[in-house]
Design an enzyme around this catalytic site. Structure first.
Site, PDB file in Angstrom:
ATOM      1  N   GLY A   1       2.101   1.826  10.825  1.00 40.01           N
ATOM      2  CA  GLY A   1       3.024   2.950  10.702  1.00 40.01           C
ATOM      3  C   GLY A   1       3.665   3.367  12.009  1.00 40.01           C
TER       4      GLY A   1
ATOM      5  N   HIS B   1      -9.631   0.737   4.693  1.00 44.20           N
ATOM      6  CA  HIS B   1      -8.369   0.924   5.431  1.00 44.20           C
ATOM      7  C   HIS B   1      -8.652   1.799   6.658  1.00 44.20           C
ATOM      8  CE1 HIS B   1      -4.293   2.268   6.378  1.00 44.20           C
ATOM      9  NE2 HIS B   1      -3.882   1.209   5.712  1.00 44.20           N
TER      10      HIS B   1
ATOM     11  N   GLU C   1      -7.203   4.240   7.834  1.00 40.38           N
ATOM     12  CA  GLU C   1      -7.094   5.686   7.580  1.00 40.38           C
ATOM     13  C   GLU C   1      -8.357   6.215   6.906  1.00 40.38           C
ATOM     14  OE1 GLU C   1      -3.309   5.492   5.574  1.00 40.38           O
ATOM     15  OE2 GLU C   1      -2.382   4.855   7.444  1.00 40.38           O
TER      16      GLU C   1
ATOM     17  N   ASN D   1       0.875  -1.179   0.000  1.00 33.53           N
ATOM     18  CA  ASN D   1       0.000   0.000   0.000  1.00 33.53           C
ATOM     19  C   ASN D   1       0.907   1.222   0.000  1.00 33.53           C
ATOM     20  OD1 ASN D   1      -1.768   2.077   0.519  1.00 33.53           O
ATOM     21  ND2 ASN D   1      -2.340   1.389   2.573  1.00 33.53           N
ATOM     22  N   TRP D   2       1.049   1.833  -1.171  1.00 28.46           N
ATOM     23  CA  TRP D   2       1.978   2.960  -1.305  1.00 28.46           C
ATOM     24  C   TRP D   2       1.403   4.266  -0.740  1.00 28.46           C
ATOM     25  CZ3 TRP D   2       4.230   2.147  -6.982  1.00 28.46           C
ATOM     26  CH2 TRP D   2       4.978   0.958  -6.999  1.00 28.46           C
ATOM     27  N   LYS D   3       0.157   4.248  -0.358  1.00 29.61           N
ATOM     28  CA  LYS D   3      -0.517   5.432   0.210  1.00 29.61           C
ATOM     29  C   LYS D   3      -0.294   6.658  -0.678  1.00 29.61           C
ATOM     30  CE  LYS D   3      -0.157   3.389   4.741  1.00 29.61           C
ATOM     31  NZ  LYS D   3      -0.276   3.565   6.169  1.00 29.61           N
TER      32      LYS D   3
ATOM     33  N   GLY E   1       2.651  -1.357   4.367  1.00 29.72           N
ATOM     34  CA  GLY E   1       2.685   0.083   4.125  1.00 29.72           C
ATOM     35  C   GLY E   1       4.108   0.570   3.942  1.00 29.72           C
ATOM     36  N   GLY E   2       4.689   1.102   5.015  1.00 25.36           N
ATOM     37  CA  GLY E   2       6.002   1.744   4.944  1.00 25.36           C
ATOM     38  C   GLY E   2       7.067   0.924   4.236  1.00 25.36           C
TER      39      GLY E   2
ATOM     40  N   SER F   1       3.227  -2.609  10.445  1.00 26.19           N
ATOM     41  CA  SER F   1       4.674  -2.601  10.703  1.00 26.19           C
ATOM     42  C   SER F   1       5.349  -3.935  10.389  1.00 26.19           C
ATOM     43  CB  SER F   1       4.971  -2.157  12.141  1.00 26.19           C
ATOM     44  OG  SER F   1       4.507  -0.829  12.333  1.00 26.19           O
TER      45      SER F   1
ATOM     46  N   GLU G   1      -5.584  -5.493  10.327  1.00 25.52           N
ATOM     47  CA  GLU G   1      -4.602  -4.437  10.583  1.00 25.52           C
ATOM     48  C   GLU G   1      -4.942  -3.739  11.900  1.00 25.52           C
ATOM     49  OE1 GLU G   1      -2.538  -3.169   6.694  1.00 25.52           O
ATOM     50  OE2 GLU G   1      -4.258  -1.867   7.008  1.00 25.52           O
TER      51      GLU G   1
HETATM   52  C1  PEP Z   1      -0.891  -0.075   6.036  1.00 23.42           C
HETATM   53  O1  PEP Z   1      -0.899   1.114   5.816  1.00 23.42           O
HETATM   54  O2  PEP Z   1      -1.795  -0.802   5.570  1.00 23.42           O
HETATM   55  C2  PEP Z   1       0.205  -0.615   6.831  1.00 23.42           C
HETATM   56  C3  PEP Z   1       0.131  -1.856   7.229  1.00 23.42           C
HETATM   57  O3  PEP Z   1       1.247   0.243   7.113  1.00 23.42           O
HETATM   58  P1  PEP Z   1       2.654  -0.129   7.819  1.00 23.42           P
HETATM   59  O4  PEP Z   1       3.149  -1.394   7.178  1.00 23.42           O
HETATM   60  O5  PEP Z   1       3.517   1.050   7.545  1.00 23.42           O
HETATM   61  O6  PEP Z   1       2.362  -0.323   9.263  1.00 23.42           O
END
Ligand code: PEP
Length: 255
Positions: A173, A95, A97, A9-11, A233-234, A212, A167
């Site tokens: 994050g 998600h 967010e 997920n490049w956001k 994500g990150g 994470s 999640e």
């Molecule tokens: C996400 O945004 O779906 C996510 C899992 O982020 P991260 O891996 O950065 O925690």
């Protein structure tokens, strides 16, 4: 047999040059990976560009879609049929967010799942609790309500055509990962919730962990019996890290 699936997920990240480099980097490392399904979800404006660069080797998806199924006067929205036409395979729905920053309720998320499926996309349905909810013992109630909204709106059969991503909001994050045991417990709960309506569908359901995930914790997480890969994500913004996580899923294999 459930094949593990890892999706980046490049956001809202990336200049054109950065997105090109990331897509090329991921593509270059995919050749050595077998037994894992891999996808990336760039920002809407980068989807066509990434799709053109990666070809069929790498699945491309979106991070959201409009709840309205058909074209119309919905300024700023992007419809599922548009994503499908661009070559998207997946769309992330609900998600945390989107839920927390943009007010998406479980009912709206369930409607989006229905719209995505009708458009021929594979929804990646995100569920998860906040830290406050976990600490008050409400994890199962929260995740159960998020799942039930989709089960009630769409029926259990569609769970063989979507992916669930667990999640925990407190792990996204933050660098704070759920322990493999904590994650497995909720994944087993999710599978059980679906199994209560249809055991065969539950057995085939792929449930990703997200929060994470890094190259150094991926193998342990993905080795849990009810974890079928990850939503990243990150770490998906660095090709080498993302590929290492995909490699961890390939190493663990399906079940
Ligand atoms: C996400 O945004 O779906 C996510 C899992 O982020 P991260 O891996 O950065 O925690």
């Amino acid at each position: 047999m459930r094949t593990p699936v890892v999706i980046g997920n490049w956001k809202m990240n990336g200049t054109l040059a950065e997105v090109d480099a990331l897509a090329q980097g991921v593509l270059a490392g995919l050749a050595g990976l077998a037994g894992v399904e891999v996808g990336v979800c760039p920002s809407f404006v980068h989807i066509a560009r990434v799709r053109d660069q990666v070809g069929p080797a790498l699945g491309v998806g979106a991070q959201n879609l409009a709840v309205q199924p058909a074209a119309g006067a919905y300024t700023g929205e992007v419809a599922g049929f548009m994503l499908k036409e661009l070559g998207c395979a997946y769309v992330i729905v609900g998600h945390s967010e989107r839920r927390s920053l943009f007010g998406e309720t479980s009912v709206l998320v369930a409607e989006k799942v229905a719209v995505a499926l009708d458009a021929g996309l594979t929804p990646v349905l995100c569920v998860g609790e906040t830290l406050e909810e976990r600490e008050s013992g409400a994890t199962e109630a929260v995740v159960g309500e998020q799942l039930d909204a989709v089960l009630d709106r769409c029926g259990v059969a569609v769970f063989s055509r979507l992916i669930v991503a667990y999640e925990p909001v407190w792990a996204i994050g933050t660098g704070r990962t759920a322990s493999p045991g904590q994650a497995q417990a909720v994944h087993a709960f999710i599978r059980g919730r679906v199994a209560a309506r249809d055991a065969a569908v539950a057995q085939s359901l792929r449930i990703q962990y997200g929060g994470s995930v890094k190259p150094d914790n991926a193998v342990e997480l993905f080795s849990q019996p009810d974890i079928d890969g990850g939503l990243i994500g990150g770490a998906s913004l660095k090709a080498a890290d993302f590929l290492a996580i995909c490699g961890a899923a390939a190493q663990v294999g399906g079940r």
